[in-house]
Design a protein around this motif. Sequence first.
Motif, PDB file in Angstrom:
ATOM      1  N   HIS A   7       0.808  -1.212   0.000  1.00 36.37           N
ATOM      2  CA  HIS A   7       0.000   0.000   0.000  1.00 36.37           C
ATOM      3  C   HIS A   7       0.844   1.266   0.000  1.00 36.37           C
ATOM      4  N   ARG A 203       0.394   7.318  -9.923  1.00 39.37           N
ATOM      5  CA  ARG A 203       0.253   7.663  -8.513  1.00 39.37           C
ATOM      6  C   ARG A 203      -0.832   8.710  -8.317  1.00 39.37           C
ATOM      7  N   ARG A 249      -7.011  12.567   7.684  1.00 34.41           N
ATOM      8  CA  ARG A 249      -6.887  11.649   6.564  1.00 34.41           C
ATOM      9  C   ARG A 249      -6.163  10.373   6.978  1.00 34.41           C
ATOM     10  N   ASP A 250      -5.124  10.520   7.801  1.00 34.97           N
ATOM     11  CA  ASP A 250      -4.380   9.341   8.233  1.00 34.97           C
ATOM     12  C   ASP A 250      -5.240   8.447   9.121  1.00 34.97           C
ATOM     13  N   GLY A 253      -7.697   6.572   6.612  1.00 34.21           N
ATOM     14  CA  GLY A 253      -7.198   5.637   5.614  1.00 34.21           C
ATOM     15  C   GLY A 253      -5.718   5.347   5.652  1.00 34.21           C
ATOM     16  N   ASP A 314       4.779   6.037  -2.189  1.00 39.69           N
ATOM     17  CA  ASP A 314       3.403   6.469  -2.386  1.00 39.69           C
ATOM     18  C   ASP A 314       2.796   6.849  -1.043  1.00 39.69           C
ATOM     19  N   ASN A 316      -1.115   8.347   0.496  1.00 41.24           N
ATOM     20  CA  ASN A 316      -2.489   8.617   0.085  1.00 41.24           C
ATOM     21  C   ASN A 316      -2.716  10.126  -0.006  1.00 41.24           C
ATOM     22  N   TYR A 317      -2.233  10.843   1.028  1.00 39.89           N
ATOM     23  CA  TYR A 317      -2.358  12.300   1.049  1.00 39.89           C
ATOM     24  C   TYR A 317      -1.030  12.901   1.509  1.00 39.89           C
ATOM     25  N   ARG A 377      -1.547  10.073  -3.634  1.00 40.35           N
ATOM     26  CA  ARG A 377      -2.434   9.464  -4.618  1.00 40.35           C
ATOM     27  C   ARG A 377      -3.742  10.220  -4.743  1.00 40.35           C
ATOM     28  N   TYR A 378      -4.295  10.619  -3.593  1.00 39.85           N
ATOM     29  CA  TYR A 378      -5.665  11.147  -3.595  1.00 39.85           C
ATOM     30  C   TYR A 378      -5.768  12.597  -3.161  1.00 39.85           C
TER      31      TYR A 378
END
Length: 396
Positions: A7, A203, A249-250, A253, A314, A316-317, A377-378
């Motif tokens: 991930h 990504r 955010r963490d 996710g 990578d 996520n934020y 990524r997001y």
Amino acid sequence: MQPTIDHATFRLGEKDALSPAQQRLEKQLFNFIDNQIDQPQTGLFVIHGDAGSGKSAVLEAAFHRLQAENRQHSARGTQQNYLVVNHNEMLKIYKQLAGADPVLRKKDFQKPTPLINRLAKTQQRADVVFIDEAHLLLTQPDRYNRFTGQNQLQAIIDHSRVVVLVFDPRQVLKLKSYWASDGLTPFLNRYPHASFNLDEQFRVSGNQSVVDWINAFTRGHLRPLPHDPQFDLQIFADGQPLYDRIRQRDQRGGLARMVATADFPYVVNHGTWYVTAGSLKLPWDKVNLTADPWALRPETLNEVGSIYTIQGFDLNYAGVILGPSIGYDPVHDRVVANPAAYEDQEAFKQRTDLGNLTPLKQQIILNSVNVLMKRGRYGLYLYAVDPALRRRLLAL
């Protein structure tokens, strides 16, 4: 639930597959290896692509396949193949992957200097050497890294039958590993070669307008802020609300982290050093002596990562703090880089063979911004320390 290696990094998940372009690349790569492995001259296969274009993913997948074929006593016999990366945190990921995979061995993954010195001492040639982040290879001698040659890529070529390298000059971060955009040309003129360009963005999940906005910014240009429901791009007036958003955010996710340009003082093993962003004050990332990469350790949510701990990973934020070296020119409405405000003195160790260093230093700073802004990524959250740049970004 803690994120797994898959991930956080370039390795494809079990349900994922190479894209059609990556599959074409892998096919061409293996054809090239088969054609060149027994030739008298070293063959070079170059993979080009921007940050986040899936270069490391296809490199890891291809190396895994090569080693699987090699160790299952196929027609390849018993080749001596290696994957090299001049980046401590990425090397940790590769070694973790090896520890969890019956095909791979930890010794398959090396930093360049130890491999170069061992092959030179034993007068051996490796069969196939994969080089991830080849733009991080040294282009001058470096006593600290015990490299006495002039160029690490040349040294690897001298001791290999086939070299496969990932190369992106916009991710060069130090003068001692400075590569111009045409830096590979002398090698391509001397050795049989092939190349492949990955131009997809794997990504950053935002649409093309998001990617274009980031690319424009890292080249000094400001555009209206794009809107994409699949990618959360926000500008913040203060660092504390940005950090609060990252923590949220963490919690939801995982893999949301703060990172910053190298514009805040830091001395290794000399106490705690801080990054400040308006009302926010967080410590820089600590020296990581564990086997776990920085991005995968939960306590690093309370730190600010650097290009050296986050490149190749990578998130996520990503919450990105643009420090004092990233400013604004109101006359030309441009983002500008100021080397005098850049605190990473290791990046700017003097060289006498590159002419005027000022534009090169400016490019290194913008390269670092490019690396940081393409981690998420997001979502991407930005705060600029420079007041003029901050106002301009908020007005976009």
